[in-house]
Design a protein around this motif. Structure first.
Motif, PDB file in Angstrom:
ATOM      1  N   VAL A 106       1.771 -10.018   1.590  1.00  0.00           N
ATOM      2  CA  VAL A 106       1.698 -11.462   1.355  1.00  0.00           C
ATOM      3  C   VAL A 106       1.393 -12.209   2.653  1.00  0.00           C
ATOM      4  O   VAL A 106       0.599 -13.166   2.684  1.00  0.00           O
ATOM      5  CB  VAL A 106       3.012 -11.957   0.720  1.00  0.00           C
ATOM      6  CG1 VAL A 106       3.046 -13.485   0.665  1.00  0.00           C
ATOM      7  CG2 VAL A 106       3.170 -11.377  -0.680  1.00  0.00           C
ATOM      8  N   GLY A 107       2.025 -11.776   3.762  1.00  0.00           N
ATOM      9  CA  GLY A 107       1.753 -12.419   5.047  1.00  0.00           C
ATOM     10  C   GLY A 107       0.299 -12.273   5.457  1.00  0.00           C
ATOM     11  O   GLY A 107      -0.339 -13.221   5.944  1.00  0.00           O
ATOM     12  N   ALA A 108      -0.255 -11.075   5.288  1.00  0.00           N
ATOM     13  CA  ALA A 108      -1.657 -10.865   5.638  1.00  0.00           C
ATOM     14  C   ALA A 108      -2.572 -11.700   4.762  1.00  0.00           C
ATOM     15  O   ALA A 108      -3.563 -12.278   5.233  1.00  0.00           O
ATOM     16  CB  ALA A 108      -1.997  -9.378   5.514  1.00  0.00           C
ATOM     17  N   LEU A 111       9.624  -3.750  -1.120  1.00  0.00           N
ATOM     18  CA  LEU A 111       9.801  -5.152  -0.721  1.00  0.00           C
ATOM     19  C   LEU A 111       9.192  -5.410   0.662  1.00  0.00           C
ATOM     20  O   LEU A 111       8.526  -6.425   0.884  1.00  0.00           O
ATOM     21  CB  LEU A 111      11.289  -5.503  -0.730  1.00  0.00           C
ATOM     22  CG  LEU A 111      11.642  -6.951  -0.353  1.00  0.00           C
ATOM     23  CD1 LEU A 111      10.989  -7.923  -1.332  1.00  0.00           C
ATOM     24  CD2 LEU A 111      13.153  -7.146  -0.330  1.00  0.00           C
ATOM     25  N   ALA A 112       9.418  -4.487   1.609  1.00  0.00           N
ATOM     26  CA  ALA A 112       8.845  -4.650   2.945  1.00  0.00           C
ATOM     27  C   ALA A 112       7.321  -4.645   2.882  1.00  0.00           C
ATOM     28  O   ALA A 112       6.643  -5.457   3.550  1.00  0.00           O
ATOM     29  CB  ALA A 112       9.356  -3.539   3.860  1.00  0.00           C
ATOM     30  N   ALA A 113       6.758  -3.703   2.100  1.00  0.00           N
ATOM     31  CA  ALA A 113       5.301  -3.660   1.971  1.00  0.00           C
ATOM     32  C   ALA A 113       4.769  -4.934   1.341  1.00  0.00           C
ATOM     33  O   ALA A 113       3.712  -5.462   1.728  1.00  0.00           O
ATOM     34  CB  ALA A 113       4.894  -2.441   1.148  1.00  0.00           C
ATOM     35  N   LEU A 114       5.520  -5.477   0.348  1.00  0.00           N
ATOM     36  CA  LEU A 114       5.098  -6.710  -0.304  1.00  0.00           C
ATOM     37  C   LEU A 114       5.098  -7.883   0.674  1.00  0.00           C
ATOM     38  O   LEU A 114       4.168  -8.708   0.681  1.00  0.00           O
ATOM     39  CB  LEU A 114       6.026  -6.989  -1.479  1.00  0.00           C
ATOM     40  CG  LEU A 114       5.711  -8.253  -2.311  1.00  0.00           C
ATOM     41  CD1 LEU A 114       4.334  -8.134  -2.937  1.00  0.00           C
ATOM     42  CD2 LEU A 114       6.772  -8.465  -3.383  1.00  0.00           C
ATOM     43  N   VAL A 115       6.114  -7.959   1.514  1.00  0.00           N
ATOM     44  CA  VAL A 115       6.183  -9.051   2.497  1.00  0.00           C
ATOM     45  C   VAL A 115       5.013  -8.976   3.468  1.00  0.00           C
ATOM     46  O   VAL A 115       4.358  -9.978   3.793  1.00  0.00           O
ATOM     47  CB  VAL A 115       7.531  -9.000   3.243  1.00  0.00           C
ATOM     48  CG1 VAL A 115       7.527  -9.965   4.418  1.00  0.00           C
ATOM     49  CG2 VAL A 115       8.682  -9.334   2.291  1.00  0.00           C
TER      50      VAL A 115
END
Length: 303
Positions: free
Chosen positions: A77-79, A70-74
């Motif tokens: 997505v932000g990048a 989940l942290a990697a996904l956030v």
């Protein structure tokens, strides 16, 4: 053999020498046992059990993996959003720059149009004066400031004191009052101009700004304004008139003596010279809103 009973000798037990830090038992205990006993016991149990802090059960491991994903996904997505938004921001910036350029160009065109209209108004005023005033039209144009003039006169330069431009203890803004500083004020320039008019000046300008009967010398902060246009020191005052006579009369007048007192008391720098030919521009605009021409003469002629 009888005698008095002897007292057994008193045996004293040896005492240990007192520690120098005996009076600081609390600090000594803290230094000797830096880790609380409870924490030390818990650390020992954890070490004995071989607990490394990682989850042991499958459920816990799955929860940790899900959190990492989940942290990697956030972050991803932000990048991605930042990368997508970058062209949009750049485009908006370019549009804003183009809009500023267009508005600036439009403002420049309006300024050119205003200058043309002012020139046209001045030409029409001179034409009207020529038809209505006869041979006095040129004199009326000079006195009103509607036309450019040249001739002999005086050149007066007024500048702030040297200390007025330096910082530190010489900064006049740090004194008790603005009137005690070495800066030239609007009222000083008012007295200079009025003194030149009174001494016989026929036309006056300050830093290329022609003065008329409707001109105003005011202050906005530390700046001196002439007809709402800021001036920068040194202030060069040109006055057309009988040069030598104008210079002498001004320096002997009350306003000339006032300017000399400013020089002596506050270090304001001044210099006056007689010139053979001075050229003064026309006023940007001479607009009369209240005065009306007299028609008595025309009425008498028709009666």
């Amino acid at each position: 053999m009888c005698g008095m009973p002897q007292q057994p000798p008193i045996r004293s037990t040896p005492t240990r020498p007192r520690r120098p830090d005996a009076s600081m038992s609390l600090l000594t205990n803290v230094m000797d046992h830096s880790l609380d006993d409870g924490y030390a016991e818990a650390a020992a149990r954890k070490k004995a059990a071989g607990d490394s802090g990682m989850p042991k059960t499958l459920r816990a491991k799955l929860g940790l993996a899900a959190g990492l994903v989940l942290a990697a996904l956030v972050v991803t997505v932000g990048a991605a959003q930042a990368r997508v938004a970058a062209p949009v921001v750049a485009k908006e910036r370019e549009e804003l720059v183009d809009r500023i350029d267009r508005e600036t160009e439009a403002a420049d065109k309006l300024e050119d149009s205003v200058d043309e209209l002012r020139a046209d108004v001045g030409a029409r005023q001179r034409e009207a004066l020529k038809h209505s005033g006869g041979g006095e039209s040129g004199l009326a144009g000079i006195l009103s400031g509607a036309v450019a003039v040249h001739g002999p006169g005086v050149k007066l330069v007024v500048n702030d004191a040297k200390e007025a431009a330096s910082g530190g203890d010489g900064n006049p803004r740090e004194t008790s009052g603005f009137s005690d500083t070495g800066r030239v004020r609007d009222r000083d320039m008012q007295r200079v101009v009025n003194g030149l008019w009174e001494s016989g000046a026929e036309a006056v300008s300050i830093n290329g700004q022609r003065l008329t009967a409707l001109s105003a010398i005011r202050a906005a902060g530390d700046a001196i304004l002439v007809d709402n246009k800021p001036l920068v020191p040194p202030y060069t005052v040109l006055a057309v008139g009988d040069g030598q006579r104008l210079s002498t009369r001004f320096q002997d007048s009350a306003d000339g003596l006032y300017l000399h007192a400013l020089q002596e008391s506050y270090g304001i720098r001044t210099g006056i010279s007689v010139e053979d030919d001075l050229r003064l521009p026309a006023a940007p605009s001479v607009i009369v809103r209240t005065a009306q021409p007299s028609i008595e003469k025309s009425e008498k002629g028709t009666s």
